[in-house]
Design an enzyme around this catalytic site. Sequence first.
Site, short mmCIF file in Angstrom:
data_model
loop_
_atom_site.label_atom_id
_atom_site.label_comp_id
_atom_site.label_asym_id
_atom_site.label_seq_id
_atom_site.Cartn_x
_atom_site.Cartn_y
_atom_site.Cartn_z
N ASP A 33 -52.65 136.73 105.46
CA ASP A 33 -53.70 137.72 105.67
C ASP A 33 -55.09 137.08 105.59
OD1 ASP A 33 -54.85 140.18 106.22
OD2 ASP A 33 -54.87 140.81 104.13
N SER A 46 -62.84 144.03 101.19
CA SER A 46 -61.80 143.16 101.72
C SER A 46 -62.41 141.98 102.49
CB SER A 46 -60.90 143.96 102.67
OG SER A 46 -59.77 143.22 103.02
N HIS A 100 -56.54 141.36 108.22
CA HIS A 100 -56.50 142.80 108.48
C HIS A 100 -57.90 143.37 108.74
CE1 HIS A 100 -57.25 143.22 104.04
NE2 HIS A 100 -57.93 144.27 104.43
#
Length: 516
Positions: free
Chosen positions: A174, A252, A144
């Site tokens: 992911d 992230s 992402h």
Amino acid sequence: MAGSTNKLVGKVARVAGLSGIAVALVLAGTLVARHNGVHAASIESSAPMDNNSVSALVALDNAVEAVAARVTPSVVNVAVTSKQSQGDDGRGQGQQQNLPPGFSQFFGPGGFFGQQGPAQPQIEHGIGSGVIISPDGYILTNDHVVDGAVDIRVTLHDRRVLNAKLVGADKLTDLAVIKVNATGLTAIAWGNSNDLRPGQTVLAFGSPFGYFQFSVTRGIVSAINRPNPYSDNLRKPGGYIQTDAAINPGNSGGPLVDAHGELIGINTFIISNSGSFAGAGFAIPSQMAHSVAESLIKTGTVHHGYLGISMNDVTPANASFFDLKDATGAIIAQVTPGSPADEAGLKSGDVIRELNGKTMVNGSALQVAVSEVTPGTEITLGIIRSGHPQTIHLKVGEFHGNGAEASSGNSSVSHGKIGVGIGDLTPDVRQQFNIPAQVKGAVIESVRPGSPADDAGLAPGNVILEVNRHPVTSAQNFVDQVHASPAGKDLLLLVWAQGNASFRIVHPAASDQNGM
């Protein structure tokens, strides 16, 4: 002078008039304090404690500093310019609508925040993190973070800024691998997430909020084997590491490391009402990340194993209903017709306790284990059926975006020839993308950046109605039609998007004639 000012001056004058009294009282208080043997005005500050008195804390500080110094050179800042389709569901949420709570803001400032408006490509900027996994420039991050990227720039610990290219991405886990043109980089050492236990010290690295690069936070492993929180695809593997080490937007893709400085997880999302850290951060375990990274580097894709079941965890509350002595395993709730599980004779109510002799503590552990098995591999399951142990042998199928199974070597509905992941129009998918019941075809679930499909303007949530003027009846039918088309020949697709249908010309990749 204004009335309000007069009042203010009056108040100041009255306070000034009282100041003399206040001083007198303070002096009197001081004299009384001294009379009682208390010298308030001359209290001395206490001396700092020596190292011997706080040796345990000093040793802990030294250890954390040593780990941080070792790991930080492997951490990178990832800045992305991306092309996203806004307003896919008519509410401006685009691809964020299926993310777990707090996840939509996790990408960082300026990136992937939905805006009202019609579905059209938008150029946006975002900040994430990553970790170097090889000296020759391979970097692991989240899918992402780089999804839809048209430009990726990596800032190394020595402040060098390098262009990066996408090697491959896996939406199911992911995870993504990018690469910079450099050698001699400091690569992190891989750890074993299977050895983690709640209470262990961990450090999280990254760029919180996109501005504070190369930050480190300390915490513990709060829990392991946390289940999949995603509502859009219950087949996504769980097994997440939960930690209270502070993780915020921009972290992230950064590493979670143990006390030895070894990579044991990739920071991925948070559960938070505010969108910022609230004590519950989650990381993809290194055992999953390692195998996915190796596959992406080697082939650019990942092939996940598939059984074809839905399941529940065994709990103390339901164990007795299945004649179990302890709360270990995964209860099969439903078996997909024609799936590997169906062909092997698995039934609803069976409890899977082992895979190739390894104990499966719950459904999340089973999901992770199966997803890492190469499709076509023979496995052995230890099950409990009506209180009696049995052994089941089966060949693992391949997971696709629509949950369909295909034996090893069959056509894949993942990225390849034109660069799309395709799925069937299930009721959940129709609700997810707001697709009317009268629209027939196959839905696009993902688009590979820079692919022929991306160049043609295709986006997740679009529905393929026809291929070369022939109706599409399912995801597999779409795959079959694409593969049946002559090599290198353009495809004419009739595409539904946001209530309107239009024809799109797609130029297949000449070097990818065996894929999708």
